[in-house]
Design a protein around this motif. Sequence first.
Motif, PDB file in Angstrom:
ATOM      1  N   GLY A  72      39.529  41.177  59.309  1.00 17.06           N
ATOM      2  CA  GLY A  72      40.618  40.525  58.593  1.00 17.06           C
ATOM      3  C   GLY A  72      41.013  41.245  57.327  1.00 17.06           C
ATOM      4  N   ALA A  73      40.078  41.999  56.751  1.00 17.63           N
ATOM      5  CA  ALA A  73      40.357  42.779  55.543  1.00 17.63           C
ATOM      6  C   ALA A  73      41.010  44.118  55.869  1.00 17.63           C
ATOM      7  CB  ALA A  73      39.065  42.997  54.749  1.00 17.63           C
ATOM      8  N   GLY A  74      41.271  44.375  57.159  1.00 18.41           N
ATOM      9  CA  GLY A  74      41.994  45.591  57.535  1.00 18.41           C
ATOM     10  C   GLY A  74      41.137  46.747  57.996  1.00 18.41           C
ATOM     11  N   PHE A  75      39.828  46.547  58.107  1.00 20.06           N
ATOM     12  CA  PHE A  75      38.949  47.621  58.551  1.00 20.06           C
ATOM     13  C   PHE A  75      39.104  47.838  60.054  1.00 20.06           C
ATOM     14  CE2 PHE A  75      37.142  46.506  54.568  1.00 20.06           C
ATOM     15  CZ  PHE A  75      36.421  47.598  54.124  1.00 20.06           C
ATOM     16  N   ASP A  76      38.949  49.086  60.481  1.00 13.51           N
ATOM     17  CA  ASP A  76      39.033  49.456  61.897  1.00 13.51           C
ATOM     18  C   ASP A  76      37.636  49.555  62.490  1.00 13.51           C
ATOM     19  OD1 ASP A  76      41.847  49.792  61.759  1.00 13.51           O
ATOM     20  OD2 ASP A  76      41.570  51.816  60.969  1.00 13.51           O
ATOM     21  N   TYR A  77      37.464  49.008  63.657  1.00  8.02           N
ATOM     22  CA  TYR A  77      36.200  49.120  64.383  1.00  8.02           C
ATOM     23  C   TYR A  77      36.009  50.573  64.796  1.00  8.02           C
ATOM     24  CZ  TYR A  77      32.819  48.624  68.157  1.00  8.02           C
ATOM     25  OH  TYR A  77      31.726  48.759  68.979  1.00  8.02           O
ATOM     26  N   GLU A  78      34.849  51.143  64.472  1.00  8.54           N
ATOM     27  CA  GLU A  78      34.578  52.549  64.778  1.00  8.54           C
ATOM     28  C   GLU A  78      33.519  52.733  65.854  1.00  8.54           C
ATOM     29  OE1 GLU A  78      35.945  55.552  63.443  1.00  8.54           O
ATOM     30  OE2 GLU A  78      37.489  54.149  62.797  1.00  8.54           O
ATOM     31  N   GLY A  79      32.862  51.656  66.261  1.00  7.57           N
ATOM     32  CA  GLY A  79      31.846  51.769  67.295  1.00  7.57           C
ATOM     33  C   GLY A  79      30.483  51.341  66.793  1.00  7.57           C
ATOM     34  N   GLY A  81      26.824  51.239  65.209  1.00  7.24           N
ATOM     35  CA  GLY A  81      26.163  51.854  64.071  1.00  7.24           C
ATOM     36  C   GLY A  81      24.687  52.007  64.370  1.00  7.24           C
ATOM     37  N   PRO A  82      23.919  52.355  63.364  1.00  3.57           N
ATOM     38  CA  PRO A  82      22.474  52.508  63.564  1.00  3.57           C
ATOM     39  C   PRO A  82      21.789  51.160  63.774  1.00  3.57           C
ATOM     40  CG  PRO A  82      23.051  52.790  61.255  1.00  3.57           C
ATOM     41  CD  PRO A  82      24.336  52.668  62.004  1.00  3.57           C
ATOM     42  N   THR A  83      20.588  51.204  64.278  1.00  2.00           N
ATOM     43  CA  THR A  83      19.776  50.008  64.456  1.00  2.00           C
ATOM     44  C   THR A  83      18.848  49.870  63.248  1.00  2.00           C
ATOM     45  OG1 THR A  83      19.856  50.233  66.850  1.00  2.00           O
ATOM     46  CG2 THR A  83      18.079  48.879  65.948  1.00  2.00           C
ATOM     47  N   PHE A  84      18.819  48.683  62.644  1.00  2.00           N
ATOM     48  CA  PHE A  84      17.957  48.399  61.505  1.00  2.00           C
ATOM     49  C   PHE A  84      17.003  47.276  61.868  1.00  2.00           C
ATOM     50  CE2 PHE A  84      21.746  50.024  59.187  1.00  2.00           C
ATOM     51  CZ  PHE A  84      21.142  51.087  58.558  1.00  2.00           C
ATOM     52  N   GLU A  85      15.706  47.562  61.774  1.00  2.00           N
ATOM     53  CA  GLU A  85      14.680  46.561  62.055  1.00  2.00           C
ATOM     54  C   GLU A  85      14.939  45.863  63.392  1.00  2.00           C
ATOM     55  OE1 GLU A  85      14.516  44.029  58.626  1.00  2.00           O
ATOM     56  OE2 GLU A  85      13.774  45.642  57.356  1.00  2.00           O
ATOM     57  N   GLY A  86      15.323  46.641  64.400  1.00  2.00           N
ATOM     58  CA  GLY A  86      15.559  46.114  65.733  1.00  2.00           C
ATOM     59  C   GLY A  86      16.906  45.442  65.936  1.00  2.00           C
ATOM     60  N   ARG A  87      17.740  45.387  64.893  1.00  2.00           N
ATOM     61  CA  ARG A  87      19.057  44.747  65.010  1.00  2.00           C
ATOM     62  C   ARG A  87      20.134  45.817  65.154  1.00  2.00           C
ATOM     63  NH1 ARG A  87      17.467  42.145  60.078  1.00  2.00           N
ATOM     64  NH2 ARG A  87      19.266  43.182  59.186  1.00  2.00           N
ATOM     65  N   GLU A  88      20.975  45.646  66.154  1.00  2.00           N
ATOM     66  CA  GLU A  88      22.091  46.572  66.347  1.00  2.00           C
ATOM     67  C   GLU A  88      23.189  46.272  65.336  1.00  2.00           C
ATOM     68  OE1 GLU A  88      23.440  46.562  70.380  1.00  2.00           O
ATOM     69  OE2 GLU A  88      21.424  46.832  71.163  1.00  2.00           O
ATOM     70  N   THR A  89      23.860  47.325  64.900  1.00  6.01           N
ATOM     71  CA  THR A  89      24.977  47.170  63.967  1.00  6.01           C
ATOM     72  C   THR A  89      26.238  47.787  64.565  1.00  6.01           C
ATOM     73  OG1 THR A  89      24.597  49.256  62.785  1.00  6.01           O
ATOM     74  CG2 THR A  89      23.449  47.281  61.958  1.00  6.01           C
ATOM     75  N   VAL A  90      27.355  47.447  63.965  1.00  6.87           N
ATOM     76  CA  VAL A  90      28.625  48.075  64.306  1.00  6.87           C
ATOM     77  C   VAL A  90      29.209  48.629  63.010  1.00  6.87           C
ATOM     78  CG1 VAL A  90      29.122  46.744  66.370  1.00  6.87           C
ATOM     79  CG2 VAL A  90      29.831  45.864  64.176  1.00  6.87           C
ATOM     80  N   ARG A  91      29.998  49.687  63.173  1.00 14.61           N
ATOM     81  CA  ARG A  91      30.566  50.397  62.023  1.00 14.61           C
ATOM     82  C   ARG A  91      32.067  50.131  61.943  1.00 14.61           C
ATOM     83  NH1 ARG A  91      28.166  54.863  60.003  1.00 14.61           N
ATOM     84  NH2 ARG A  91      27.040  55.059  61.953  1.00 14.61           N
ATOM     85  N   TYR A  92      32.512  49.856  60.715  1.00 12.40           N
ATOM     86  CA  TYR A  92      33.934  49.679  60.428  1.00 12.40           C
ATOM     87  C   TYR A  92      34.315  50.644  59.318  1.00 12.40           C
ATOM     88  CZ  TYR A  92      33.937  45.277  63.005  1.00 12.40           C
ATOM     89  OH  TYR A  92      33.847  44.336  63.986  1.00 12.40           O
ATOM     90  N   ARG A  93      35.567  51.130  59.375  1.00 10.62           N
ATOM     91  CA  ARG A  93      36.073  52.039  58.343  1.00 10.62           C
ATOM     92  C   ARG A  93      37.478  51.637  57.932  1.00 10.62           C
ATOM     93  NH1 ARG A  93      33.055  56.857  57.842  1.00 10.62           N
ATOM     94  NH2 ARG A  93      34.829  58.024  57.083  1.00 10.62           N
ATOM     95  N   LEU A  94      37.763  51.909  56.676  1.00 17.71           N
ATOM     96  CA  LEU A  94      39.095  51.691  56.132  1.00 17.71           C
ATOM     97  C   LEU A  94      39.492  52.983  55.437  1.00 17.71           C
ATOM     98  CD1 LEU A  94      41.354  49.580  55.590  1.00 17.71           C
ATOM     99  CD2 LEU A  94      40.194  49.092  53.431  1.00 17.71           C
ATOM    100  N   PRO A  95      40.449  53.716  56.027  1.00 14.92           N
ATOM    101  CA  PRO A  95      40.844  54.989  55.423  1.00 14.92           C
ATOM    102  C   PRO A  95      41.618  54.769  54.118  1.00 14.92           C
ATOM    103  CG  PRO A  95      42.195  54.510  57.351  1.00 14.92           C
ATOM    104  CD  PRO A  95      41.188  53.412  57.239  1.00 14.92           C
ATOM    105  N   PRO A  96      41.687  55.823  53.310  1.00 15.25           N
ATOM    106  CA  PRO A  96      42.401  55.702  52.019  1.00 15.25           C
ATOM    107  C   PRO A  96      43.894  55.446  52.212  1.00 15.25           C
ATOM    108  CG  PRO A  96      41.573  57.952  52.339  1.00 15.25           C
ATOM    109  CD  PRO A  96      41.139  57.129  53.505  1.00 15.25           C
TER     110      PRO A  96
END
Length: 96
Positions: A72-79, A81-96
């Motif tokens: 909702g803040a305008g970030f794009d889903y990038e795929g 991310g790394p796994t932290f303590e067994g939890r999967e993450t997803v990466r978002y980016r907002l270009p300049p």
Amino acid sequence: EGDGSAEDVERVVGFVSFDAQGDVVHVTQFGGESGTYDRLLTEPTRFAEKERMTVEVLVDADDDTRRSAVEGAGFDYEGPGPTFEGRETVRYRLPP
């Protein structure tokens, strides 16, 4: 001006932390009441805009509330991310 009573104390409803490395601002944490997430993300976004940097956020893959806030803040889903303590993450980016 208040009298210092408990009613006058502002209540903390959320927090955000971020750092800048190279040309990317990394949001390292944000939390609190879910209704504050959009406001919390404005500070790292504002900093990044001023410095012409990209903003990156990692969110737990199963945290739909935070994912919705980031999208909702305008970030794009990038795929994934790394796994932290067994939890999967997803990466978002907002270009300049």
